[in-house]
Design a protein around this motif. Structure first.
Motif, PDB file in Angstrom:
ATOM      1  N   SER A 189       0.722  -1.175  -0.028  1.00  0.00           N
ATOM      2  CA  SER A 189      -0.010  -0.060  -0.011  1.00  0.00           C
ATOM      3  C   SER A 189       0.806   1.313  -0.039  1.00  0.00           C
ATOM      4  CB  SER A 189      -0.895  -0.075   1.247  1.00  0.00           C
ATOM      5  OG  SER A 189      -1.593   1.248   1.371  1.00  0.00           O
ATOM      6  N   HIS A 190       0.421   2.142  -0.852  1.00  0.00           N
ATOM      7  CA  HIS A 190       1.065   3.569  -0.706  1.00  0.00           C
ATOM      8  C   HIS A 190       0.099   4.267   0.221  1.00  0.00           C
ATOM      9  CE1 HIS A 190       2.839   2.559  -4.740  1.00  0.00           C
ATOM     10  NE2 HIS A 190       3.433   3.697  -4.950  1.00  0.00           N
ATOM     11  N   ALA A 191       0.746   3.778   1.577  1.00  0.00           N
ATOM     12  CA  ALA A 191      -0.169   4.241   2.744  1.00  0.00           C
ATOM     13  C   ALA A 191      -0.075   5.625   2.934  1.00  0.00           C
ATOM     14  CB  ALA A 191       0.496   3.562   3.898  1.00  0.00           C
ATOM     15  N   THR A 192       1.142   6.165   2.782  1.00  0.00           N
ATOM     16  CA  THR A 192       1.153   7.833   2.763  1.00  0.00           C
ATOM     17  C   THR A 192       2.009   8.225   1.703  1.00  0.00           C
ATOM     18  OG1 THR A 192       3.304   7.379   4.241  1.00  0.00           O
ATOM     19  CG2 THR A 192       1.191   7.828   5.478  1.00  0.00           C
ATOM     20  N   GLY A 213      -6.377  21.674 -12.288  1.00  0.00           N
ATOM     21  CA  GLY A 213      -6.337  21.286 -10.780  1.00  0.00           C
ATOM     22  C   GLY A 213      -5.031  20.657 -10.203  1.00  0.00           C
ATOM     23  N   ASP A 214      -5.147  20.031  -9.257  1.00  0.00           N
ATOM     24  CA  ASP A 214      -3.930  19.161  -8.302  1.00  0.00           C
ATOM     25  C   ASP A 214      -4.575  18.052  -7.888  1.00  0.00           C
ATOM     26  OD1 ASP A 214      -4.882  20.121  -5.938  1.00  0.00           O
ATOM     27  OD2 ASP A 214      -3.638  21.969  -6.179  1.00  0.00           O
ATOM     28  N   ARG A 215      -3.836  17.589  -7.024  1.00  0.00           N
ATOM     29  CA  ARG A 215      -4.128  16.256  -6.523  1.00  0.00           C
ATOM     30  C   ARG A 215      -4.236  16.494  -4.851  1.00  0.00           C
ATOM     31  NH1 ARG A 215      -0.350  12.672 -10.549  1.00  0.00           N
ATOM     32  NH2 ARG A 215      -2.049  12.522 -12.228  1.00  0.00           N
ATOM     33  N   LYS A 216      -4.364  17.440  -4.234  1.00  0.00           N
ATOM     34  CA  LYS A 216      -4.301  17.917  -2.912  1.00  0.00           C
ATOM     35  C   LYS A 216      -5.578  17.365  -2.439  1.00  0.00           C
ATOM     36  CE  LYS A 216      -0.883  21.414  -3.191  1.00  0.00           C
ATOM     37  NZ  LYS A 216      -0.587  22.558  -2.698  1.00  0.00           N
ATOM     38  N   ALA A 217      -6.700  16.940  -2.992  1.00  0.00           N
ATOM     39  CA  ALA A 217      -7.861  16.616  -2.318  1.00  0.00           C
ATOM     40  C   ALA A 217      -7.998  15.189  -2.194  1.00  0.00           C
ATOM     41  CB  ALA A 217      -9.000  16.922  -3.407  1.00  0.00           C
ATOM     42  N   TYR A 218      -6.842  14.475  -2.408  1.00  0.00           N
ATOM     43  CA  TYR A 218      -6.753  13.098  -2.231  1.00  0.00           C
ATOM     44  C   TYR A 218      -5.393  12.691  -1.779  1.00  0.00           C
ATOM     45  CZ  TYR A 218      -6.116  12.926  -7.431  1.00  0.00           C
ATOM     46  OH  TYR A 218      -5.728  13.070  -8.734  1.00  0.00           O
ATOM     47  N   GLN A 219      -4.425  13.164  -2.316  1.00  0.00           N
ATOM     48  CA  GLN A 219      -3.061  12.831  -1.949  1.00  0.00           C
ATOM     49  C   GLN A 219      -2.873  13.400  -0.532  1.00  0.00           C
ATOM     50  OE1 GLN A 219      -0.213  13.257  -4.935  1.00  0.00           O
ATOM     51  NE2 GLN A 219      -0.866  11.747  -5.909  1.00  0.00           N
ATOM     52  N   MET A 220      -1.962  13.307   0.465  1.00  0.00           N
ATOM     53  CA  MET A 220      -1.670  13.803   1.656  1.00  0.00           C
ATOM     54  C   MET A 220      -0.787  15.035   1.688  1.00  0.00           C
ATOM     55  SD  MET A 220      -0.880  10.987   4.716  1.00  0.00           S
ATOM     56  CE  MET A 220      -0.517  12.793   5.708  1.00  0.00           C
ATOM     57  N   ASP A 221      -1.615  15.840   2.485  1.00  0.00           N
ATOM     58  CA  ASP A 221      -0.851  17.310   2.894  1.00  0.00           C
ATOM     59  C   ASP A 221       0.418  17.007   3.699  1.00  0.00           C
ATOM     60  OD1 ASP A 221       0.116  19.586   4.003  1.00  0.00           O
ATOM     61  OD2 ASP A 221      -2.164  20.380   4.363  1.00  0.00           O
ATOM     62  N   PHE A 222       1.777  17.634   3.093  1.00  0.00           N
ATOM     63  CA  PHE A 222       2.891  17.262   3.666  1.00  0.00           C
ATOM     64  C   PHE A 222       3.180  17.709   5.203  1.00  0.00           C
ATOM     65  CE2 PHE A 222       3.478  20.050   0.316  1.00  0.00           C
ATOM     66  CZ  PHE A 222       3.925  21.394   0.978  1.00  0.00           C
ATOM     67  N   ARG A 223       2.311  18.651   5.593  1.00  0.00           N
ATOM     68  CA  ARG A 223       2.486  19.460   6.704  1.00  0.00           C
ATOM     69  C   ARG A 223       1.959  18.466   7.900  1.00  0.00           C
ATOM     70  NH1 ARG A 223      -0.731  24.558   5.315  1.00  0.00           N
ATOM     71  NH2 ARG A 223      -2.160  22.895   4.509  1.00  0.00           N
ATOM     72  N   ASN A 224       1.489  17.385   7.655  1.00  0.00           N
ATOM     73  CA  ASN A 224       0.647  16.487   8.503  1.00  0.00           C
ATOM     74  C   ASN A 224       1.201  15.167   8.923  1.00  0.00           C
ATOM     75  OD1 ASN A 224      -1.163  18.653   8.355  1.00  0.00           O
ATOM     76  ND2 ASN A 224      -2.703  17.693   7.450  1.00  0.00           N
ATOM     77  N   PRO A 225       2.061  15.048   9.826  1.00  0.00           N
ATOM     78  CA  PRO A 225       2.649  13.558  10.280  1.00  0.00           C
ATOM     79  C   PRO A 225       1.623  12.704  10.979  1.00  0.00           C
ATOM     80  CG  PRO A 225       3.750  15.385  11.590  1.00  0.00           C
ATOM     81  CD  PRO A 225       2.818  15.961  10.628  1.00  0.00           C
ATOM     82  N   ARG A 230      -2.182   8.019  10.910  1.00  0.00           N
ATOM     83  CA  ARG A 230      -3.624   7.512  10.645  1.00  0.00           C
ATOM     84  C   ARG A 230      -3.752   6.685   9.540  1.00  0.00           C
ATOM     85  NH1 ARG A 230      -4.948  12.739  12.512  1.00  0.00           N
ATOM     86  NH2 ARG A 230      -6.051  13.148  10.645  1.00  0.00           N
ATOM     87  N   GLU A 231      -3.124   7.292   8.181  1.00  0.00           N
ATOM     88  CA  GLU A 231      -3.418   6.514   7.049  1.00  0.00           C
ATOM     89  C   GLU A 231      -2.806   5.082   7.007  1.00  0.00           C
ATOM     90  OE1 GLU A 231      -4.853   7.224   4.290  1.00  0.00           O
ATOM     91  OE2 GLU A 231      -5.162   9.168   3.954  1.00  0.00           O
ATOM     92  N   ALA A 232      -1.403   5.209   7.661  1.00  0.00           N
ATOM     93  CA  ALA A 232      -0.614   3.943   7.754  1.00  0.00           C
ATOM     94  C   ALA A 232      -1.321   2.840   8.702  1.00  0.00           C
ATOM     95  CB  ALA A 232       0.620   4.200   8.236  1.00  0.00           C
ATOM     96  N   LEU A 233      -1.861   3.247   9.701  1.00  0.00           N
ATOM     97  CA  LEU A 233      -2.381   2.512  10.630  1.00  0.00           C
ATOM     98  C   LEU A 233      -3.967   1.852  10.004  1.00  0.00           C
ATOM     99  CD1 LEU A 233      -1.859   3.999  14.154  1.00  0.00           C
ATOM    100  CD2 LEU A 233      -0.623   2.125  12.893  1.00  0.00           C
ATOM    101  N   GLN A 234      -4.429   2.630   9.298  1.00  0.00           N
ATOM    102  CA  GLN A 234      -5.813   2.304   8.685  1.00  0.00           C
ATOM    103  C   GLN A 234      -5.343   1.271   7.490  1.00  0.00           C
ATOM    104  OE1 GLN A 234      -8.934   3.251   9.496  1.00  0.00           O
ATOM    105  NE2 GLN A 234      -9.607   1.477   7.792  1.00  0.00           N
ATOM    106  N   ASP A 235      -4.371   1.282   6.684  1.00  0.00           N
ATOM    107  CA  ASP A 235      -3.896   0.435   5.792  1.00  0.00           C
ATOM    108  C   ASP A 235      -3.623  -0.920   6.396  1.00  0.00           C
ATOM    109  OD1 ASP A 235      -4.826   2.265   3.915  1.00  0.00           O
ATOM    110  OD2 ASP A 235      -2.777   2.219   3.121  1.00  0.00           O
ATOM    111  N   VAL A 236      -3.141  -0.924   7.676  1.00  0.00           N
ATOM    112  CA  VAL A 236      -2.714  -2.135   8.558  1.00  0.00           C
ATOM    113  C   VAL A 236      -4.015  -2.686   8.789  1.00  0.00           C
ATOM    114  CG1 VAL A 236      -1.786  -3.134  10.370  1.00  0.00           C
ATOM    115  CG2 VAL A 236      -0.815  -1.190   9.477  1.00  0.00           C
ATOM    116  N   LYS A 237      -5.060  -2.233   9.203  1.00  0.00           N
ATOM    117  CA  LYS A 237      -6.328  -2.612   9.418  1.00  0.00           C
ATOM    118  C   LYS A 237      -7.129  -3.526   8.455  1.00  0.00           C
ATOM    119  CE  LYS A 237      -7.208   0.177  13.373  1.00  0.00           C
ATOM    120  NZ  LYS A 237      -8.195   1.282  14.003  1.00  0.00           N
TER     121      LYS A 237
END
Length: 322
Positions: A189-192, A213-225, A230-237
């Motif tokens: 998974s490209h989890a993040t 436009g751009d892909r910021k509405a679905y790819q992650m905001d690089f300011r948000n660790p 949360r994205e990674a742990l969701q993909d684990v589940k």
């Protein structure tokens, strides 16, 4: 008393003995861009040393790579029909499925094949999903990604690498694979996957820049660790087998944090912009390419990456850097 740390740095022999981070060829995945036609091997201007391959020339290059110890590849399809619904992405006779079948027939289990699962190269608008009113629809996109995953699984792929960043797609793909009997097909998974400026050369290589436009509405905001976690742990589940962080070089803190919180193997993608910057600086004589590449690879491993997808690996093995 002074404890002299330098005793363990005295010469190359002792430095190698006590090195805390190791690199081996088995950690690396080499990306390929597959295009229609025959006899095609076309240089990608923004990525020196990287090419578009037709299936026949791909076979020859993969065979050479195998002889050098590069036995894991990731395939991206380029140049097929584009449409609003990206239907060619899940055609079982499509380019990537054909490539997987041909590679599997020739190399059997000696080659580990991973395929990108995203529709940006197949949509007429260049976004990573089904677009309605200028907004990428999550669930409608997952339906297409699931069909695409099943087509690749049917062709004989070892692992899928969904890179779209739709919510819930790992669970949907895993459920569909298991239901259809593809229980041994893995998911990296490209989890993040961050909305990054480092993808520029790739978008030329894969012909997948968004038309609007751009892909910021679905790819992650690089300011948000924390969101990345949360994205990674969701993909684990949801059933991911390996978690991917993309890009890599500017996100070593994310790699380290996710490594500390999960027990899954962790991958990073040393993306096209990172690759191109090193190549450009080396070609201008501003840096020592070998030293910078290897320092970068050790940084990925030191931060916690078990798997490194990089365009540098062929240089590394051909030049004897690893």
């Amino acid at each position: 008393m002074i404890y002299r740390q330098r005793r363990l740095r005295k010469n190359a022999v002792i430095r190698e003995m006590v090195a805390e981070t190791r690199l081996v060829k088995d950690m690396f995945v080499y990306p390929y861009f597959v295009v229609p036609g025959k006899g095609v091997k076309e240089a990608i201007d923004a990525m020196p040393g990287i090419y578009h391959f037709s299936i026949d020339t791909l076979l020859a290059d993969v065979e050479l790579g195998l002889k050098l110890g590069v036995n894991k590849i990731m395939l991206f399809g380029v140049g097929e029909e584009k449409s609003a619904d990206a239907h060619i992405a899940y055609d079982k006779k499509g380019l990537v499925s054909q490539a997987v079948r041909t590679l599997r027939d020739k190399f059997g289990e000696d080659l580990y094949i991973i395929t990108d699962v995203c529709v940006c190269s197949y949509t007429s608008h260049g976004h990573c999903g089904i677009l309605v009113d200028d907004y990428v629809q999550n669930d409608e996109t997952i339906a297409v990604l699931t069909k695409m995953s099943l087509a690749h699984a049917d062709a004989g792929v070892d692992m899928l690498a969904p890179s779209d960043m739709m919510d819930g797609r790992i669970g949907a793909i895993r459920t569909a694979l298991d239901f259809e009997g593809f229980t041994n097909v893995g998911i990296m998974s490209h989890a993040t996957k961050f909305a990054s400026a480092y993808y520029g050369p790739f978008r030329e290589a894969a012909d997948c820049a968004p038309g609007k436009g751009d892909r910021k509405a679905y790819q992650m905001d690089f300011r948000n660790p924390q969101e990345a976690m949360r994205e990674a742990l969701q993909d684990v589940k949801e059933g991911a087998d390996i978690l991917m962080i993309k890009p890599a070089l500017a996100y070593l803190d994310i790699i380290k944090a996710i490594k500390e919180e999960t027990n899954l193997p962790l991958a990073c993608y040393n993306v096209s912009g990172e690759f191109a910057m090193i190549k450009a600086a080396a070609q201008n004589g501003w840096i020592d390419e070998q030293k910078v590449v290897m320092e970068t690879m050790y940084a990925f491993a030191r931060s916690g990456a078990n798997v490194i997808t990089t365009y540098h690996i062929r240089d590394m093995v051909e030049q004897g850097w690893i």
